[in-house]
Scaffold this active site. Structure first.
Site, PDB file in Angstrom:
ATOM      1  N   LYS A 184     -21.709 -17.055  24.623  1.00 20.30           N
ATOM      2  CA  LYS A 184     -22.136 -15.833  25.304  1.00 20.30           C
ATOM      3  C   LYS A 184     -23.654 -15.849  25.414  1.00 20.30           C
ATOM      4  O   LYS A 184     -24.354 -15.723  24.417  1.00 20.30           O
ATOM      5  CB  LYS A 184     -21.702 -14.575  24.540  1.00 20.30           C
ATOM      6  CG  LYS A 184     -21.869 -13.338  25.415  1.00 20.30           C
ATOM      7  CD  LYS A 184     -22.052 -12.052  24.644  1.00 20.30           C
ATOM      8  CE  LYS A 184     -23.414 -11.896  24.037  1.00 20.30           C
ATOM      9  NZ  LYS A 184     -24.524 -11.827  25.031  1.00 20.30           N
ATOM     10  N   PRO A 185     -24.180 -16.018  26.630  1.00 18.73           N
ATOM     11  CA  PRO A 185     -25.637 -15.979  26.795  1.00 18.73           C
ATOM     12  C   PRO A 185     -26.146 -14.551  26.745  1.00 18.73           C
ATOM     13  O   PRO A 185     -25.369 -13.594  26.845  1.00 18.73           O
ATOM     14  CB  PRO A 185     -25.824 -16.571  28.194  1.00 18.73           C
ATOM     15  CG  PRO A 185     -24.559 -16.248  28.926  1.00 18.73           C
ATOM     16  CD  PRO A 185     -23.457 -16.239  27.892  1.00 18.73           C
ATOM     17  N   GLU A 262     -30.567 -18.689  13.562  1.00 22.26           N
ATOM     18  CA  GLU A 262     -31.982 -18.952  13.827  1.00 22.26           C
ATOM     19  C   GLU A 262     -32.562 -17.620  14.277  1.00 22.26           C
ATOM     20  O   GLU A 262     -32.348 -17.185  15.406  1.00 22.26           O
ATOM     21  CB  GLU A 262     -32.084 -20.040  14.905  1.00 22.26           C
ATOM     22  CG  GLU A 262     -33.381 -20.801  14.837  1.00 22.26           C
ATOM     23  CD  GLU A 262     -34.411 -20.190  15.749  1.00 22.26           C
ATOM     24  OE1 GLU A 262     -35.179 -19.330  15.244  1.00 22.26           O
ATOM     25  OE2 GLU A 262     -34.447 -20.541  16.925  1.00 22.26           O
ATOM     26  N   CYS A 296     -39.878 -17.493  19.116  1.00 21.22           N
ATOM     27  CA  CYS A 296     -39.692 -17.060  17.731  1.00 21.22           C
ATOM     28  C   CYS A 296     -40.666 -17.774  16.790  1.00 21.22           C
ATOM     29  O   CYS A 296     -40.863 -17.338  15.666  1.00 21.22           O
ATOM     30  CB  CYS A 296     -38.261 -17.265  17.289  1.00 21.22           C
ATOM     31  SG  CYS A 296     -37.685 -18.906  17.650  1.00 21.22           S
ATOM     32  N   GLU A 397     -42.670  -8.687  14.567  1.00 18.46           N
ATOM     33  CA  GLU A 397     -42.932  -9.710  15.576  1.00 18.46           C
ATOM     34  C   GLU A 397     -43.320  -9.015  16.898  1.00 18.46           C
ATOM     35  O   GLU A 397     -42.535  -8.238  17.425  1.00 18.46           O
ATOM     36  CB  GLU A 397     -41.612 -10.467  15.763  1.00 18.46           C
ATOM     37  CG  GLU A 397     -41.726 -11.883  16.147  1.00 18.46           C
ATOM     38  CD  GLU A 397     -40.338 -12.557  16.196  1.00 18.46           C
ATOM     39  OE1 GLU A 397     -39.294 -11.893  16.077  1.00 18.46           O
ATOM     40  OE2 GLU A 397     -40.324 -13.780  16.379  1.00 18.46           O
TER      41      GLU A 397
HETATM   42  P1  ADP Z   1     -33.443 -10.226  21.229  1.00 20.40           P
HETATM   43  O1  ADP Z   1     -34.142  -9.221  20.404  1.00 20.40           O
HETATM   44  O2  ADP Z   1     -34.154 -11.506  21.398  1.00 20.40           O
HETATM   45  O3  ADP Z   1     -32.842  -9.693  22.500  1.00 20.40           O
HETATM   46  P2  ADP Z   1     -30.869 -10.071  20.050  1.00 20.40           P
HETATM   47  O4  ADP Z   1     -30.524 -10.485  18.666  1.00 20.40           O
HETATM   48  O5  ADP Z   1     -30.848  -8.640  20.357  1.00 20.40           O
HETATM   49  O6  ADP Z   1     -32.272 -10.703  20.318  1.00 20.40           O
HETATM   50  O7  ADP Z   1     -29.958 -10.824  21.108  1.00 20.40           O
HETATM   51  C1  ADP Z   1     -29.617 -12.176  20.989  1.00 20.40           C
HETATM   52  C2  ADP Z   1     -28.187 -12.367  21.462  1.00 20.40           C
HETATM   53  O8  ADP Z   1     -27.316 -11.578  20.661  1.00 20.40           O
HETATM   54  C3  ADP Z   1     -27.939 -11.936  22.911  1.00 20.40           C
HETATM   55  O9  ADP Z   1     -26.987 -12.820  23.472  1.00 20.40           O
HETATM   56  C4  ADP Z   1     -27.340 -10.556  22.735  1.00 20.40           C
HETATM   57  O10 ADP Z   1     -26.517 -10.140  23.802  1.00 20.40           O
HETATM   58  C5  ADP Z   1     -26.510 -10.746  21.497  1.00 20.40           C
HETATM   59  N1  ADP Z   1     -26.217  -9.506  20.777  1.00 20.40           N
HETATM   60  C6  ADP Z   1     -26.943  -8.373  20.733  1.00 20.40           C
HETATM   61  N2  ADP Z   1     -26.363  -7.461  19.942  1.00 20.40           N
HETATM   62  C7  ADP Z   1     -25.241  -8.033  19.457  1.00 20.40           C
HETATM   63  C8  ADP Z   1     -24.213  -7.611  18.555  1.00 20.40           C
HETATM   64  N3  ADP Z   1     -24.230  -6.417  17.974  1.00 20.40           N
HETATM   65  N4  ADP Z   1     -23.215  -8.475  18.285  1.00 20.40           N
HETATM   66  C9  ADP Z   1     -23.200  -9.708  18.841  1.00 20.40           C
HETATM   67  N5  ADP Z   1     -24.130 -10.160  19.681  1.00 20.40           N
HETATM   68  C10 ADP Z   1     -25.141  -9.350  19.995  1.00 20.40           C
END
Ligand code: ADP
Length: 495
Positions: A184-185, A262, A296, A397
């Site tokens: 899932k991107p 990561e 990061c 950050e």
């Molecule tokens: P960023 O702050 O860089 O957006 P996130 O951790 O919010 O980092 O997002 C990284 C990935 O995790 C994305 O693919 C996002 O859609 C997914 N994501 C965000 N919230 C959740 C969640 N509660 N459960 C699973 N995946 C999530």
């Protein structure tokens, strides 16, 4: 610009999930709009999937698994090489897609394609080296053997800042090991992942080995929850925030999945009094301003020794003030738009807070909007002087083009401050004193240390953190091991 007017090979612009070798809409027929961060305008739409789509992907991946894991490593390596060749041959198209949905300058996007592709090539080469062991028997008449086996179905969840490289460095080792992948991107950058899946399809990866499901932020947790709950998914590999990483670790507990996380960082960058100042400024420019500071491993706290502070600040400000802000497709742009307005708001909050607490603004310090940078998400490259640890940017950050300079007077003091964070991804320092280099490199509590070097990432090296920056490593021979289980075979009756 819209995705279709971009002059990209049209079959790389995909607006459907890729599940079991078939391109299809979400079961609910819901859609997510992909936005160009430069203009804030919609450019394409992709499925806004949910748990049912994630389950379909798991089914496809687990059905593909027995045949895939039974292939020889050499066969998997050949398919990965085909994938690599196609990624490299599509550099221009992929770079345009990355720039359009993510905002990084086209030259950097080309660099990301090369960087991501290097992981696919590396793991094609590593696939054939997943060696086991024969252990000298402890009892006569026995043979003690260790073999490495693929873990099973792997779920990869990726962030938006390197939409191609982050997926490539998860999917390639997983596939090399004989695992199948559901991915899932990030909601901001799904088009790159779908293009990568299209190239995997074209390379001949069997149906179901590589699946991609897209979802909005609102549906991310629900989609991924279907993988967390499913005992067929044996591994989660994630790059993103520490908060979400912890959610995934909690969510994996019931089925005890293996995890690679990561997560966020708060990288210190230390300039000692014996450093080569010019080299340190160059190193900081490379480390800090890649992707507009949205990485990061981006230095978040720059510690400069009192004796060289003034000169370092002078040279740095001259370089930063000259950076050109503009859209990704404009030749010469060095800093593109931030990913979205939330990102700009966070940067503004950090800068305002720092100035209110006594920081001096040496250059930048506000959003940019003009004829060239004509959009809502541009922020001026900024240097703040006299930063202190009471400021929000010392502990959070910033993820933007903001350098905060902290003054220090002793090695002891700066190492203590550098380590005084829950994070432990990367650290950098500049010094020409050999014993100091050994001492400080040992004492820094991070997974990666750049010593007189601002750009260390490589497919040949292990990338990952300690503390709340996560665990697991990507790249290098260590990266393959993350997707393998160690099995011990004990054969008796041989005497
Ligand atoms: P960023 O702050 O860089 O957006 P996130 O951790 O919010 O980092 O997002 C990284 C990935 O995790 C994305 O693919 C996002 O859609 C997914 N994501 C965000 N919230 C959740 C969640 N509660 N459960 C699973 N995946 C999530």
């Amino acid at each position: 610009m819209s995705a279709s007017s971009m002059q990209v090979r049209s079959d790389l612009l995909r607006e459907q999930n890729f599940i079991g070798g078939v391109w299809r809409n979400a079961r609910e027929d819901a859609w997510l709009e992909v936005v160009d961060p430069a203009s804030g305008k919609g450019i394409a739409r992709v499925p806004d999937s949910g748990a049912a789509d994630a389950r379909d992907a798991t089914r496809a991946a687990s059905e593909a698994l027995p045949a895939w894991r039974a292939t020889t490593a050499r066969y998997r390596a050949q398919l990965l090489k085909q994938w690599h060749v196609r990624i490299v041959a599509s550099t221009e198209d992929l770079a345009k897609i990355i720039s359009l949905e993510q905002g990084k300058p086209l030259g950097e996007a080309r660099g990301e394609v090369a960087y991501g592709a290097s992981y696919v090539e590396w793991f094609a080469e590593e696939a054939v080296r997943a060696y086991g062991d024969i252990i000298p028997a402890v009892v006569a008449g026995r043979r003690m053997m260790v073999v490495k086996e693929p873990l099973g179905v792997v779920a990869a969840i990726t962030p938006w800042n390197f939409p191609l490289a982050m997926l490539a460095r998860k999917a390639a080792p997983a596939l090399a090991a004989g695992c199948t992948v559901v991915a899932k991107p990030a909601e901001d950058t799904p088009l790159t992942a779908l293009a990568l899946a299209r190239l995997a399809e074209e390379a001949g990866l069997p149906a179901g080995t590589m699946n991609v499901v897209t979802a909005s932020r609102a549906n991310a947790a629900g989609t991924v929850a279907a993988w967390l709950a499913d005992s067929r998914v044996r591994k989660i590999t994630f790059t993103g925030s520490t908060a979400v990483g912890k959610e995934l670790a909690r969510g994996s507990a019931d089925t005890l999945k293996k995890l690679s996380l990561e997560l966020g960082g708060n990288a210190p960058f230390i300039v000692f009094e014996d450093a080569d100042i010019k080299a340190a400024v160059e190193g900081l420019m490379r480390a800090k301003f890649r992707n507009g500071g949205q990485t990061c491993v981006s230095p978040n706290r720059v510690y400069v020794h009192d004796a060289v502070y003034k000169e370092f600040a002078r040279q740095l400000v001259a370089r930063v003030a000259a950076l050109r802000v503009g859209p990704a497709n404009l030749p010469g742009s060095e800093i593109g738009p931030m990913i979205n307005f939330r990102a700009v708001e966070k940067i503004e909050r950090h800068v305002r807070d720092a100035v209110a607490r006594g920081a001096t603004l040496l250059t930048g310090g506000q959003p940019v909007q003009n004829e060239i940078a004509a959009g809502p998400n541009y922020y001026a490259p900024t240097v703040l002087g006299e930063a202190t640890h009471s400021m929000a940017l010392a502990s959070e950050e910033t993820f933007g083009p903001v350098v905060a300079l902290f003054r220090f007077r002793s090695e002891e003091e700066v190492v203590r401050h550098a380590n005084d964070t829950p994070y432990g991804l990367a650290a950098y320092f500049y010094s020409r004193d050999v014993s100091r280099i050994c001492r400080v490199a040992e004492r820094l509590e991070t997974g990666i240390v750049g010593i007189n070097e601002g750009a260390f990432a490589s497919e040949a090296a292990p990338f990952g953190g300690i503390k709340e920056s996560g665990y697991g490593r990507e790249g290098s021979r260590y990266g393959l091991d993350e997707f393998l289980a160690t099995k011990y075979l004990c054969q008796g009756g041989l005497a």
